[in-house]
Design an enzyme around this catalytic site. Sequence first.
Site, PDB file in Angstrom:
ATOM      1  CG  PHE A 113      -0.387   0.454   2.510  1.00 47.21           C
ATOM      2  CD1 PHE A 113      -0.605   1.743   2.955  1.00 47.21           C
ATOM      3  CD2 PHE A 113       0.342  -0.406   3.312  1.00 47.21           C
ATOM      4  CE1 PHE A 113      -0.100   2.177   4.173  1.00 47.21           C
ATOM      5  CE2 PHE A 113       0.844   0.010   4.528  1.00 47.21           C
ATOM      6  CZ  PHE A 113       0.630   1.311   4.965  1.00 47.21           C
ATOM      7  CE  LYS A 114       3.463   1.536   4.783  1.00 46.45           C
ATOM      8  NZ  LYS A 114       4.677   1.282   5.523  1.00 46.45           N
TER       9      LYS A 114
END
Length: 497
Positions: free
Chosen positions: A112-113
Amino acid sequence: MFYTSTRDNTVKVTSAQAIAKGISSDGGLFVPTEIPKLSLDDLKRISSLDYIGRAKEILRFYLTDFTEDELDMCVNGAYKKGKFSSDKVAPLYKLNDRENILELWRGPTCAFKDMALQLLPYLLSVSAGKTLKDTKIVILVATSGDTGKAALEGFRDVPNTEILVFYPVDGVSPMQKLQMTTQEGSNVNVCAIKGNFDDAQSGVKAIFTDKETEKKFAENKLAFSSANSINWGRLVPQIVYYVSAYCDMVSAGSIKLGDEINIVVPTGNFGNILAAYYAKEMGVPVKKLICASNANNVLTDFLTGGTYDKNRDFYCTASPSMDILISSNLERLLYILSGYDDSTVRELMSKLASDGRYTVSDKMLSDIKSLFAAGYCDDNGTKRTIREIFEKYDYLIDTHTAVAVRVYEDYAEKTGDATPAVIASTANPYKFSASVLSAISDRVESTDEFSMVDELYKKTGKEIPVQLATLKGKTPRFTGVAEKSEMPAVVLGMLGL
């Protein structure tokens, strides 16, 4: 829109200044002086846009010193077609009538980063051009696994930048470690430290505020910034995907415009759920923010009891990106809920530094409980949940997402709350193949990381991301290991100072 410091509200900077600096010189975090509002009509209009369009709409509220052309360049560059494995960028997967999985791992590093770290280099380049002319930006990153690779990939060969990532030597998965240590690029550096993520994070923050290092940087026309979520430029893109998820729920007919949803987030550093809080405060109809922790359940205890205490056993778990005892982004929430009172935040952070613990007022705890629910899940529960979801829905989740699913289902059973939920899915399951494989199989025959990847594919038929498959056989470029006390010297050595 201006920004101030959580520890000194006389500070007043633009978004470009906040992003370029990363952290305030007083050690506080930059926060907007107000939270902009979205009406239901705004949400209806935004729902008709694609992800790029939605991102521009939300970011425009916060980055008021960026021109339209600058914002277009940043957002189009970050989310252009081909960078993410879904045209929706952050698609929703409807698991059942109540649970909707927000797939935030469709980017180049399968975590998700990427949602923020594909955008941050563009934001930082524009910000530096406005505030730090003729200065090279040095990006320092502490990572519990996913931030490091996503930051390295995002800043790889970006002109006029250097990036150095510190990670806990025994605190990341083999796949995460290989992703970082084989990173390509002429401006990237990686170093393991003896310790855990909190050691890495506190070491980086100490370097940021060290006066001698600051002086040496000024002499050499260098400036620090951060790609961690202490940087507002990392946090603000995350607000977008929660607004977008609500819009997708409306567009799919899962809810009507104005209906409430719950948002469930697995988190250790509090940044990802703080972004959901900002979305709620902007006007997204959110009933409850549900914070999911693993065995390192310092956030669960705080959100339910009002005492933050890092003086506890630290566990290395199957969900290592959440193995954190100092949740730095919580400081931003404390500042807002204290009524933007910097003296309260200074006092609480001083107690955390000296005693390792603090307790908030009864009023603040009441406000927290009205906003948040919290729970935790140990490794046994994590693996059991992975198996249950796969067997019931033929859907494979990673260890962090499993923590969120388990905490949400426990919450729903306990409260009877049937409000539709958006559950943040933070990583592709192949990033944690050993744990996921052992969860769905009673007998694991493989002994190395890539054999486990192959075995997991044979048992599930779920696609292996090409960016993970191609790591096989790569030789690490970065093998250094340092003590926490050596981190400043590592930084200066990297820069030849």
